[in-house]
Design a protein around this motif. Structure first.
Motif, short mmCIF file in Angstrom:
data_model
loop_
_atom_site.label_atom_id
_atom_site.label_comp_id
_atom_site.label_asym_id
_atom_site.label_seq_id
_atom_site.Cartn_x
_atom_site.Cartn_y
_atom_site.Cartn_z
N LEU A 18 -14.65 -28.15 6.00
CA LEU A 18 -13.88 -28.02 4.75
C LEU A 18 -14.52 -28.81 3.61
O LEU A 18 -14.48 -28.38 2.46
CB LEU A 18 -12.44 -28.48 4.97
N PHE A 19 -15.11 -29.95 3.92
CA PHE A 19 -15.74 -30.73 2.87
C PHE A 19 -16.98 -30.01 2.33
O PHE A 19 -17.21 -29.99 1.12
CB PHE A 19 -16.13 -32.12 3.36
N ILE A 20 -17.74 -29.39 3.21
CA ILE A 20 -18.92 -28.65 2.74
C ILE A 20 -18.50 -27.45 1.92
O ILE A 20 -19.02 -27.22 0.82
CB ILE A 20 -19.80 -28.23 3.94
N ILE A 21 -17.56 -26.67 2.42
CA ILE A 21 -17.19 -25.43 1.72
C ILE A 21 -16.31 -25.71 0.52
O ILE A 21 -16.60 -25.27 -0.60
CB ILE A 21 -16.50 -24.46 2.70
N PHE A 25 -18.93 -26.80 -2.60
CA PHE A 25 -19.11 -25.53 -3.29
C PHE A 25 -17.99 -25.21 -4.28
O PHE A 25 -18.23 -24.55 -5.29
CB PHE A 25 -19.25 -24.39 -2.29
N TYR A 26 -16.78 -25.67 -4.00
CA TYR A 26 -15.65 -25.32 -4.86
C TYR A 26 -15.01 -26.53 -5.53
O TYR A 26 -13.92 -26.43 -6.08
CB TYR A 26 -14.61 -24.52 -4.06
N ASP A 27 -15.64 -27.67 -5.48
CA ASP A 27 -15.24 -28.89 -6.19
C ASP A 27 -13.81 -29.34 -5.92
O ASP A 27 -13.11 -29.80 -6.83
CB ASP A 27 -15.44 -28.72 -7.71
N MET A 28 -13.36 -29.25 -4.69
CA MET A 28 -12.06 -29.78 -4.34
C MET A 28 -12.23 -31.28 -4.08
O MET A 28 -13.23 -31.71 -3.52
CB MET A 28 -11.48 -29.08 -3.11
N SER A 29 -11.24 -32.07 -4.45
CA SER A 29 -11.35 -33.52 -4.29
C SER A 29 -11.34 -33.94 -2.82
O SER A 29 -10.84 -33.22 -1.95
CB SER A 29 -10.22 -34.23 -5.03
N PHE A 30 -11.89 -35.12 -2.57
CA PHE A 30 -11.99 -35.66 -1.22
C PHE A 30 -10.61 -35.81 -0.59
O PHE A 30 -10.40 -35.47 0.58
CB PHE A 30 -12.71 -37.01 -1.26
N GLY A 31 -9.65 -36.31 -1.34
CA GLY A 31 -8.29 -36.52 -0.83
C GLY A 31 -7.62 -35.21 -0.45
O GLY A 31 -6.91 -35.14 0.57
N ASN A 32 -7.82 -34.18 -1.25
CA ASN A 32 -7.23 -32.87 -0.94
C ASN A 32 -7.85 -32.27 0.33
O ASN A 32 -7.15 -31.70 1.16
CB ASN A 32 -7.39 -31.91 -2.11
N VAL A 33 -9.17 -32.41 0.46
CA VAL A 33 -9.84 -31.91 1.66
C VAL A 33 -9.36 -32.69 2.89
O VAL A 33 -9.11 -32.10 3.95
CB VAL A 33 -11.37 -32.01 1.51
N LEU A 34 -9.19 -33.98 2.74
CA LEU A 34 -8.70 -34.81 3.84
C LEU A 34 -7.29 -34.41 4.26
O LEU A 34 -6.98 -34.28 5.45
CB LEU A 34 -8.74 -36.29 3.45
N ALA A 96 -15.45 -20.02 9.00
CA ALA A 96 -16.31 -21.08 9.54
C ALA A 96 -15.56 -21.90 10.59
O ALA A 96 -16.13 -22.26 11.63
CB ALA A 96 -16.79 -21.98 8.40
N ILE A 97 -14.30 -22.18 10.34
CA ILE A 97 -13.50 -22.94 11.31
C ILE A 97 -13.28 -22.11 12.57
O ILE A 97 -13.33 -22.63 13.69
CB ILE A 97 -12.18 -23.41 10.68
#
Length: 151
Positions: A18-21, A25-34, A96-97
């Motif tokens: 999720l962090f890579i994609i 690539f889509y500029d989502m914040s680290f906290g949201n990905v977490l 991917a998941i």
């Protein structure tokens, strides 16, 4: 201990994907990905790995994880971020998941099979002993003789 290790492996892989994609690539914040990774890991492990996989096969569990991953990523992403639609990134990330899940399910299925084999071997090793006698039922004359002798 096995569940903790499986959850940790699943979380690390889910977060990395999720962090890579989503993050790179889509500029989502680290906290949201977490946050998405945590929710998705727990839901996918409980539903996909503990409920669906033991009752079906790897293909069905992987398809269920794809659908679950897509819904969680898309719905959570739409609610905690603003801007563009996350439909396409959610599909890519879910695919991917699901690819990772196909391999992860083989590991979990092997662990489940090993546990079942150990339980079956333990139950086969039980040795039962029964009591045997010559007579199946007492005869009436024998009982009368014993009663007379006791008096």
């Amino acid at each position: 201990m096995r569940h903790i290790r499986n959850l940790l492996v699943k979380f690390i892989a889910t977060f990395a994907v999720l962090f890579i994609i989503l993050g790179m690539f889509y500029d989502m914040s680290f906290g949201n990905v977490l946050a998405i990774s945590l929710v998705l890991t727990l839901a996918a492990y409980l539903i996909g790995d503990m409920l669906i996989l033991p009752r079906t096969n790897n293909t069905m569990a992987t398809l269920a994880d794809f659908g679950l991953a897509f819904l969680v990523i898309w719905l959570m992403g739409e609610n905690i971020t603003y801007g563009d639609s996350l439909l396409m990134p959610a599909l890519i990330a879910a695919a991917a998941i699901a690819l990772f899940e196909a391999f992860f399910h083989k590991s979990v299925a092997n662990q489940i099979n090993n546990e079942n084999n150990e339980n079956q071997q333990q139950s086969r090793n039980l040795r039962y002993q029964t009591e045997a006698s010559k007579e199946l039922t007492p005869r009436k004359n024998d009982m009368d003789n014993k009663n007379k002798n006791n008096q």
